[in-house]
Design an enzyme around this catalytic site. Sequence first.
Site, PDB file in Angstrom:
ATOM      1  N   ASP A  40       0.793  -1.239   0.000  1.00  0.00           N
ATOM      2  CA  ASP A  40       0.000   0.000   0.000  1.00  0.00           C
ATOM      3  C   ASP A  40       0.825   1.290   0.000  1.00  0.00           C
ATOM      4  OD1 ASP A  40      -2.323  -1.369  -0.137  1.00  0.00           O
ATOM      5  OD2 ASP A  40      -2.996  -0.939   1.908  1.00  0.00           O
ATOM      6  N   HIS A 247      30.445   5.046  -2.417  1.00  0.00           N
ATOM      7  CA  HIS A 247      28.988   5.163  -2.408  1.00  0.00           C
ATOM      8  C   HIS A 247      28.397   4.883  -1.035  1.00  0.00           C
ATOM      9  CE1 HIS A 247      28.701   4.625  -7.057  1.00  0.00           C
ATOM     10  NE2 HIS A 247      29.046   5.837  -6.695  1.00  0.00           N
ATOM     11  N   ASP A 264      28.591  14.292   0.925  1.00  0.00           N
ATOM     12  CA  ASP A 264      28.256  14.522  -0.483  1.00  0.00           C
ATOM     13  C   ASP A 264      26.743  14.549  -0.535  1.00  0.00           C
ATOM     14  OD1 ASP A 264      27.704  14.412  -3.197  1.00  0.00           O
ATOM     15  OD2 ASP A 264      29.227  12.893  -3.640  1.00  0.00           O
ATOM     16  N   ASP A 275      24.787  19.253  -6.342  1.00  0.00           N
ATOM     17  CA  ASP A 275      25.667  18.134  -5.980  1.00  0.00           C
ATOM     18  C   ASP A 275      26.943  18.713  -5.365  1.00  0.00           C
ATOM     19  OD1 ASP A 275      27.004  15.734  -5.842  1.00  0.00           O
ATOM     20  OD2 ASP A 275      27.170  15.426  -8.006  1.00  0.00           O
ATOM     21  N   HIS A 358      38.116   7.805  -9.461  1.00  0.00           N
ATOM     22  CA  HIS A 358      36.928   8.229 -10.215  1.00  0.00           C
ATOM     23  C   HIS A 358      37.259   9.428 -11.083  1.00  0.00           C
ATOM     24  CE1 HIS A 358      36.124  11.613  -7.453  1.00  0.00           C
ATOM     25  NE2 HIS A 358      36.315  10.783  -6.444  1.00  0.00           N
ATOM     26  N   HIS A 362      30.969  15.297 -13.939  1.00  0.00           N
ATOM     27  CA  HIS A 362      29.904  14.763 -14.803  1.00  0.00           C
ATOM     28  C   HIS A 362      28.957  15.905 -15.094  1.00  0.00           C
ATOM     29  CE1 HIS A 362      27.414  14.748 -11.127  1.00  0.00           C
ATOM     30  NE2 HIS A 362      28.472  14.230 -10.506  1.00  0.00           N
ATOM     31  N   HIS A 369      23.511  12.786 -12.408  1.00  0.00           N
ATOM     32  CA  HIS A 369      24.431  12.427 -13.496  1.00  0.00           C
ATOM     33  C   HIS A 369      23.622  12.679 -14.761  1.00  0.00           C
ATOM     34  CE1 HIS A 369      27.132   9.626 -10.855  1.00  0.00           C
ATOM     35  NE2 HIS A 369      27.086  10.866 -10.434  1.00  0.00           N
ATOM     36  N   GLU A 412      35.015  17.610  -9.024  1.00  0.00           N
ATOM     37  CA  GLU A 412      35.040  16.874  -7.756  1.00  0.00           C
ATOM     38  C   GLU A 412      36.221  15.925  -7.575  1.00  0.00           C
ATOM     39  OE1 GLU A 412      31.981  13.788  -7.437  1.00  0.00           O
ATOM     40  OE2 GLU A 412      31.063  14.543  -9.263  1.00  0.00           O
ATOM     41  N   TYR A 416      41.619   9.162  -1.515  1.00  0.00           N
ATOM     42  CA  TYR A 416      41.063   8.179  -0.579  1.00  0.00           C
ATOM     43  C   TYR A 416      42.179   7.206  -0.222  1.00  0.00           C
ATOM     44  CZ  TYR A 416      37.220  10.209  -3.171  1.00  0.00           C
ATOM     45  OH  TYR A 416      36.405  11.112  -3.798  1.00  0.00           O
ATOM     46  N   ARG A 433      37.048  14.526  -0.503  1.00  0.00           N
ATOM     47  CA  ARG A 433      36.586  14.965  -1.814  1.00  0.00           C
ATOM     48  C   ARG A 433      36.051  16.387  -1.660  1.00  0.00           C
ATOM     49  NH1 ARG A 433      33.758  11.013  -3.020  1.00  0.00           N
ATOM     50  NH2 ARG A 433      31.594  11.554  -2.554  1.00  0.00           N
ATOM     51  N   GLU A 435      33.688  18.991  -3.954  1.00  0.00           N
ATOM     52  CA  GLU A 435      32.868  19.004  -5.165  1.00  0.00           C
ATOM     53  C   GLU A 435      32.056  20.289  -5.255  1.00  0.00           C
ATOM     54  OE1 GLU A 435      29.868  15.886  -5.341  1.00  0.00           O
ATOM     55  OE2 GLU A 435      29.676  16.158  -7.510  1.00  0.00           O
TER      56      GLU A 435
HETATM   57  N1  GLY Z   1      26.798  12.517  -5.647  1.00  0.00           N
HETATM   58  C1  GLY Z   1      27.112  11.777  -6.790  1.00  0.00           C
HETATM   59  C2  GLY Z   1      28.306  12.303  -7.436  1.00  0.00           C
HETATM   60  O1  GLY Z   1      29.001  13.112  -6.864  1.00  0.00           O
HETATM   61  O2  GLY Z   1      28.574  12.008  -8.551  1.00  0.00           O
HETATM   62 MN    MN Z   2      28.991  14.542  -8.478  1.00  0.00          MN
HETATM   63 MN    MN Z   3      28.369  14.350  -5.287  1.00  0.00          MN
END
Ligand code: GLY
Ligand code: MN
Ligand code: MN
Length: 465
Positions: A40, A247, A264, A275, A358, A362, A369, A412, A416, A433, A435
Amino acid sequence: MNTTVPTSVYAQRRARLAAQLGGNGIAIVPTAPERPRNRDSDFLYRHDSYFYYLTGFTEPNAWLVITGDGKSTLFCQPKDLEREIWDGYRLGPEAAVGALAVDGAFPVNELDAQMPRLLENRGTVWFPFAIHQGLEQRVAGWLNQVRARVRYGALCPEQQSDLCALLDEMRLVKDAHEQDVMRRAAAISARAHVRTMQACARMLREGRDVREFHLDAELMHEFRMGGSQYPAYSSIVAAGANACVLHYRADVAPVRAGELVLIDAGCELDGYASDITRTFPADGKFTGPQLALYDIVLASQEAAVAATRPGARFTDPHEAAVKVLAQGMLDVGLLDRAKVGSLEDVIEKRAYFPFYMHRTGHWLGMDVHDCGSYVEPGEVGQVSERKDPLSGEIIKNRPSRVLRPGMVLTIEPGIYVRPGDGVPEAFHNIGIRIEDDAIVTAQGCELITRGVPVRADEIEAVMRA
Ligand code: GLY
Ligand code: MN
Ligand code: MN
């Protein structure tokens, strides 16, 4: 419905799209389905971004049909007093024509009856490929009904094309209305980060048991107080070593003085994402090793920002950041020169990868993204090959996208450090990080997320306040 952007903006987008369908083309754009969560209860509803881009309409169970002659037809939930008592107000097809400036509107339960008629005598049918489960079959069913009428002189579309190819290009360059919403989303998120840093330091000063979820709650408070509908993605609130899990989600881990916190998180406002990542000392004071790595990441971000300007390639900020990060890793001993060689070797062999795995950014827009090809469309055929030094895979390189004013991207970089052989202990379990969100302008780029400080001394100052 989005009331901050004039209806004419959506009508203009539909007209621009219609002009690309070919005179004999037709486009079909459903919104997102409602998704059950458990008995529900549905997941919080979120419209489809393509549909919203063309309508500003946020109700579920709606479809938009655009034909090459520039006409738009909406299918939406009919007015229904009983359903509206339970689920809330519906615009309804009658009011939709004026409110959304479409040429016609029908109740959505007439979709299957109307679509074969709308598809008849068209050349190409456009719809988003591989996004909506079952859409391909649904279109095939409608086309079969058109084919059944061929003997009566009906023509059936012979081509099917991916509508995303057109819409992704349009969405990649944000117009003034979109930029305005994105600036406002970014400002709310920046305030949320400031609030959370300050709450963290204050709670620790008061001797409280601070957990990651407490900080998540502070973020959410500011998002909602600012009018945001929901977070643009699951917030990452990572205390100490958790920052090395890319993540990670906000969970129950304790937030301790002497450790860093990586957050983040960004809100979604009126369909647009922000972001932001900031990394700060839980108690408001960086230690020596934390500061050494922080300043490398910050310098790498500054280099990436400087490389974000019209005419540059999408990959330029990444390459600029990697250069600074790699040099920094050599300088502080994260990488051993005797083993990895010179800066050029580190970059060539991607020896920095264990600490920076990474990309540096993006596209950002309605989706965090966001859509948009990372390859320059006019140069897709210029392929070169190289062997990835780490995986051994052959990678096909195509020329990266040329940045243009109105494109929005994140910047970003990070470092790490998981414990490992030869990794200096002082840096173990530090994850950093930084960003920010950048709009490409005529001269360079505008960072729209700098309502939250980024320099270490400025973070310390705001956390003392
Ligand atoms: N928060 C997702 C990224 O930074 O790509
Ligand atoms: Mn990002
Ligand atoms: Mn992010």
